[in-house]
Write an enzyme that holds these catalytic residues in place. Structure first.
Site, short mmCIF file in Angstrom:
data_model
loop_
_atom_site.label_atom_id
_atom_site.label_comp_id
_atom_site.label_asym_id
_atom_site.label_seq_id
_atom_site.Cartn_x
_atom_site.Cartn_y
_atom_site.Cartn_z
N LYS A 252 23.80 114.53 -26.88
CA LYS A 252 23.53 113.68 -28.04
C LYS A 252 23.18 114.61 -29.19
O LYS A 252 22.17 115.31 -29.16
CB LYS A 252 22.38 112.72 -27.75
CG LYS A 252 21.99 111.86 -28.96
CD LYS A 252 20.76 111.02 -28.67
CE LYS A 252 20.31 110.26 -29.93
NZ LYS A 252 19.07 109.49 -29.70
N TYR B 21 19.80 116.21 -25.42
CA TYR B 21 19.50 115.63 -26.73
C TYR B 21 19.02 116.75 -27.63
O TYR B 21 17.90 117.23 -27.49
CB TYR B 21 18.46 114.53 -26.57
CG TYR B 21 18.09 113.78 -27.83
CD1 TYR B 21 18.83 113.90 -29.00
CD2 TYR B 21 16.99 112.93 -27.84
CE1 TYR B 21 18.47 113.21 -30.15
CE2 TYR B 21 16.63 112.24 -28.99
CZ TYR B 21 17.36 112.39 -30.13
OH TYR B 21 17.01 111.71 -31.28
#
EC number: 4.3.3.7
Length: 299
Positions: A170, A142
């Site tokens: 992400k 992320y």
């Protein structure tokens, strides 16, 4: 058992970063979490992120995190991927959370860039590698430098992709150029982590979304994605433009705050927030209602 994954879409295509419902007195609402999870999967989500930032992970205990994973897996784990947030700015703590998530039945891990400490790229490499080594679960990185203060550089992303369990990223970096290079060079499955950039990121190689607005517009997100995959750029653009008021309205202030307000307006489980987050004012709620209505959301 989770749905079947593929190297191209290891966690499906449409995932919602789920809020954590609380009871009126601020306790963990496991029944509400299960009902919300079922609602989101029924709406078309392939997976759910639990214990992420949108799940108020900074203010939930380790025990609550494990309870939440177990409850959501019990509710929807045979129909959707349940990916547990395990990243902190303390590598040792992250490893404990990763192992606890695996024990609770999670299908994957979300590991955010260590925040506040601002480690160098070698520190990021070692941190994420340690998390991936800690369990048998696939890992989604992320990358959100706006919160963490440090981006994952493309070269670091390429090196991390060599790990067999680091399979996805992400992307909340907000840089389409750097995303393009990282997608091309790393081969990671790329998920948009910025709803306003869902369509642009698809155009440079993303495979799906980890969404906040998915709490209320998952069918529209699926339609946008399907149109793009089918080569109907015009339709995908029309859906994107229709959703612009939703993207804007849901992020006029902190996203958890607006999401819980929107869920409350729809009669779905959400409950209060834990400090330092606070509820919308009446004026802000009125603005959110107008924004959602402008985007076609029925309240």
């Amino acid at each position: 058992m989770a749905p079947t994954s593929t190297p191209q879409t290891p966690f499906g295509r449409v995932l919602t970063a789920m809020v954590t419902p609380f009871t009126p007195d601020g306790a963990l609402d496991l029944d509400g979490a299960q009902r919300l999870a079922a609602h989101l999967v029924d709406a078309g989500n392939d997976g759910l992120i639990v214990n992420g930032t949108t799940g108020e992970s900074p203010t939930t205990s380790d025990a609550e995190k494990a309870q939440l994973v177990r409850a959501v897996v019990d509710a929807v784990g045979d129909r959707a991927f349940v990916v547990a947030g395990a990243g902190t700015n303390d590598t040792h703590h992250s490893l404990e959370l990763a192992r606890a998530a695996q024990d609770a039945g999670a299908h994957g891990l979300l590991a955010v860039t260590p925040y506040y400490s601002k480690p160098p790229q070698d520190g990021l490499l070692r941190h994420f590698t340690a998390i991936a080594d800690a369990t048998e679960l696939p890992v989604m990185l992320y990358d959100i430098p706006g919160r963490s203060g440090v981006p994952i550089n493309t070269e670091t992303m390429v090196r991390l992709a060599e790990h067999p369990r680091i399979v996805a990223n992400k992307d909340a970096k907000g840089d389409l150029g750097r995303a393009s290079w990282a997608i091309a060079r790393s081969g990671l499955a790329w998920y948009s982590g910025d709803d306003m950039l869902n369509l642009p990121l698809l155009s440079v190689g993303a495979v799906g979304f980890v969404s906040v607005v998915g709490h209320i517009v998952t069918p529209e997100l699926r339609a946008l994605l399907d149109a793009h995959l089918n080569g109907d750029v015009t339709k995908a653009t029309e859906i994107h433009q229709k959703l612009l008021p939703v993207f804007t309205g849901m992020f006029r202030t902190q996203g958890v705050i607006t999401t819980k307000a929107a869920l409350g307006l729809q009669g779905l489980p959400a409950g209060p927030l834990r400090l330092p987050l606070v509820e919308l004012s009446p004026e802000e709620t009125e603005q959110l209602t107008r924004d959602l209505a402008a985007g076609g959301v029925q309240l």
